[in-house]
Motif scaffolding. Sequence first.
Motif, PDB file in Angstrom:
ATOM      1  N   GLY A 123       0.802  -1.215   0.000  1.00 52.73           N
ATOM      2  CA  GLY A 123       0.000   0.000   0.000  1.00 52.73           C
ATOM      3  C   GLY A 123       0.834   1.263   0.000  1.00 52.73           C
ATOM      4  N   GLN A 124       2.011   1.214   0.625  1.00 51.73           N
ATOM      5  CA  GLN A 124       2.882   2.387   0.718  1.00 51.73           C
ATOM      6  C   GLN A 124       3.853   2.375  -0.476  1.00 51.73           C
ATOM      7  OE1 GLN A 124       2.484  -0.169   2.722  1.00 51.73           O
ATOM      8  NE2 GLN A 124       4.110  -0.423   4.213  1.00 51.73           N
ATOM      9  N   GLU A 192       0.247   1.015  -7.767  1.00 58.04           N
ATOM     10  CA  GLU A 192       1.216   2.078  -7.524  1.00 58.04           C
ATOM     11  C   GLU A 192       1.349   2.368  -6.040  1.00 58.04           C
ATOM     12  OE1 GLU A 192       1.371   6.836  -7.945  1.00 58.04           O
ATOM     13  OE2 GLU A 192       0.707   5.801  -9.747  1.00 58.04           O
ATOM     14  N   GLY A 193       0.253   2.272  -5.296  1.00 58.27           N
ATOM     15  CA  GLY A 193       0.305   2.609  -3.886  1.00 58.27           C
ATOM     16  C   GLY A 193       0.549   4.085  -3.647  1.00 58.27           C
ATOM     17  N   GLY A 194       0.216   4.898  -4.645  1.00 61.00           N
ATOM     18  CA  GLY A 194       0.421   6.333  -4.498  1.00 61.00           C
ATOM     19  C   GLY A 194      -0.682   7.009  -3.717  1.00 61.00           C
ATOM     20  N   TYR A 195      -1.876   6.415  -3.752  1.00 62.61           N
ATOM     21  CA  TYR A 195      -2.995   6.918  -2.968  1.00 62.61           C
ATOM     22  C   TYR A 195      -3.088   6.066  -1.709  1.00 62.61           C
ATOM     23  CZ  TYR A 195      -4.733   9.496  -7.066  1.00 62.61           C
ATOM     24  OH  TYR A 195      -4.885  10.348  -8.122  1.00 62.61           O
ATOM     25  N   PHE A 216       1.223  -5.591   2.532  1.00 64.72           N
ATOM     26  CA  PHE A 216       2.040  -4.715   3.356  1.00 64.72           C
ATOM     27  C   PHE A 216       1.320  -3.374   3.483  1.00 64.72           C
ATOM     28  CE2 PHE A 216       5.158  -7.562   1.307  1.00 64.72           C
ATOM     29  CZ  PHE A 216       5.692  -8.147   2.447  1.00 64.72           C
ATOM     30  N   LEU A 217       1.054  -2.968   4.701  1.00 57.75           N
ATOM     31  CA  LEU A 217       0.268  -1.775   4.983  1.00 57.75           C
ATOM     32  C   LEU A 217       1.084  -0.815   5.845  1.00 57.75           C
ATOM     33  CD1 LEU A 217      -2.998  -3.663   5.968  1.00 57.75           C
ATOM     34  CD2 LEU A 217      -2.287  -2.947   3.687  1.00 57.75           C
ATOM     35  N   ILE A 248       3.391  -2.267   8.793  1.00 59.02           N
ATOM     36  CA  ILE A 248       4.724  -1.814   9.196  1.00 59.02           C
ATOM     37  C   ILE A 248       4.511  -0.656  10.167  1.00 59.02           C
ATOM     38  CG2 ILE A 248       6.982  -1.068   8.412  1.00 59.02           C
ATOM     39  CD1 ILE A 248       5.992  -3.784   7.285  1.00 59.02           C
ATOM     40  N   LEU A 249       4.603  -0.948  11.438  1.00 57.90           N
ATOM     41  CA  LEU A 249       4.285   0.026  12.476  1.00 57.90           C
ATOM     42  C   LEU A 249       5.565   0.743  12.897  1.00 57.90           C
ATOM     43  CD1 LEU A 249       1.940   1.061  14.332  1.00 57.90           C
ATOM     44  CD2 LEU A 249       2.730  -0.607  16.010  1.00 57.90           C
TER      45      LEU A 249
END
Length: 793
Positions: A123-124, A192-195, A216-217, A248-249
């Motif tokens: 996502g990132q 893309e994970g841009g948004y 992966f968030l 990923i915190l």
Amino acid sequence: MPPTRSAAFEAWAAGYGVIRHAPETVGRIEALAERLCHRDEAGLDRFYRLLAAADRLTSAGMWMVAHMTYARRVDLTGADLPAEAFKPRPEGHTGGSLNMVPAFVGYLVANALSGVTRSWVMGQGHCVAAIEAVNALTGDVSPAQRGRYDRSEAGLSRLVADFYSYAIGPDGRPAVPIGSHSGANTAGAISEGGYLGFAEVQYVHMPLPGESLVAFLSDGAFEEQRGSDWSPRWWRADDCGLTIPVMILNGRRIEERTQIAQEGGAAWLAAHLRLSGFDPFVVDGRDPAAIAWAVLEAEERLTRFAADPSRRYPVAMPYVIAETVKGFGFPGAGTNPAHNLPLAATPRDDRVAREAFHDAARVLFVPPAVLEDAVGALATHEAQGRSLESRHPAAVRHPPAPILPQPSWAQPDAAPGCAMEAIDGWFVELVEANPALRVRVGNPDELRSNHMGRTLERLRHRVNTPERGTHEAVAGGVITALNEEAVAGAALGNKGGLNLIVSYEAFAMKMLGGLRQEIIFARHQRELDQGPGWISVPLIVTSHTWENAKNEQSHQDPTIGEALLGEMSDAARVLFPVDANSAVAALKDVYGRRGQIACVVAPKRAMTHRFTGAEAEALVRTGAAHLAGDPREAEIQFVAIGAYQAEEALKAAERLQARGRQACVTALIEPGRFRAPRDPLEAAQTVDDARLAEFFPPSLPRVILSHTRPEPMLGLLRRLDGGPGSTTALGYISRGGTLDVAGLLFANRCTWAHAVDAAAGLCGWARDDLFTGPERAALDGRGDPAALSTMET
């Protein structure tokens, strides 16, 4: 000594570089080794050698990420770089990318340990440096990168130099196969994970049964899109693959701590997730072994739930909280600058910053021979008979072409019919003709109100506990929530099946970011001759601007169509059917294509049938058709874009004919087909000059009546525009309120009378010859608008 405490175990347990294995992780890994290897010494040796290899690959990946941000080249001897080897303008989302390296390597290790290549989504997308670095080190790169990026010093230096090089080619496209975010050149990327936040609402709908996906968030995106809280609400053992969210915190976004960190960190997040139905657990996000264990553990828990015949929904979905520090392993970790440029100054210009870079790089450096051994240990694909991670199931989606049933066309002499009811009936037939294709209907609210009752009865709302006497089911295919982004995500994530999104036109704007992300990614794939294989997704916007006259102006908004018309026409389509047959023909055409988002602006009130079935299919095929008159004989041409616009244009032509003037009316169902193409890919979707002239003779004055605002449509249709003296456009001018359809048309100067008046201005006709006195008064804002409601001929 216990059987697992071998030399291989000790070598792994010692860690490598900045990577250390916490006691909790060591205990979990020993239990996993026992389960997978069953005390087989050779198997245990391979197990721990694999984990040790992961530590070294992770360290090398982090070393590469640091160089991608700051350096112009690498030195595989590990020597310090001179000042001129650093970038004058460093750039890179460094902290998040550093955090993603152990996570992505952990995913690779889980695949190698289990012999299964799982899908992945990130996502990132701004953390792409991690993926590109690891891919280059393992050799699993995309076709465009093959031969350019490899483990040689020259190959890795090219990767470092290309990252944020801003290089542009003669065609105006990026000249290097790597960007700031995940892209079509990123091996294995599907978004893309841009948004931020859209992967969160899609991931649960991505894997098909029999597949597994790691999502992966980011903790920053957790604040962006709340619909991700509902993943346990949608997951079903019977029609979903295994889904493993990994957050990923790292506790920081761009300028400050995340809300999670402010509220209490991992413990607060775990408690929050339990309230949403998740089964969270915390692992060390700095350790690839911990990530690998978490993926396998989460999968095991979800598999046990799926195998339980007494299971009840919602599932307690495992959720991995990978706790780390932003920018771990490099100076500035845990600070706000870690987001982008963690060093206090640019190493090229500042000796202290240069020394800090070198000090960190020495710890992360992996000698080439050690790296070769590590990569070799992880290269288990051939032996295990599985695909490379770049070819994971979600990355190569290409479901079979759907069977497209022959529509039951309405006859031209039939009573007026509802386009949405016709769409509804044909869509149900499509679903029934394709039982092997999983269906997702994204529905913010009121599917039945939008005349999709048969679809609702056939597929039903997906709920955990169905209410008696309602159209609900545990395995329902209709994903309903008052969250436009979340329900659109259900359809956009289901790239292995059939999808439909239905929304009020005004509220579809909330979906635009998610739609645009799909459009852009698909477009970039086409530019690489790797066109997406998923079946195109229609977005039907109903209760549209003109039909929502009864509500306030918040419900009167044609912006979604205008915005999508700004995208490239080979990836984004906008269609304006005028009746039931043209609506069904449009939908059928959409499902016959691949990798497109198509916005269908459909009326839901009964409209006169204007096209036979064959004519409707020809209309969609060509993009336009004449409704009345002949342009070769006409004095004025009315171009209608939209159902209500077609009706007003026909009335206008009727009035002119009654006054001795000749007009033709042309329905333009897909304006993007008639634009000036912006590149060869779009040119393949647009009509040529000869075809354009057949529909729109250059010398003919014309009035465009548009469902949208007139200015964007005039800009789009410059090829039809002979200039202010021969072309004018009417449309929504942002006036509204609680009115009826006739009132909204009048308020926006879009009635038949306004069309005739515009034609008179272009052609130099006297208004007195065309209108009655009360009609002229209404047009001039002095009389009763009702004078235009009943047109005298």
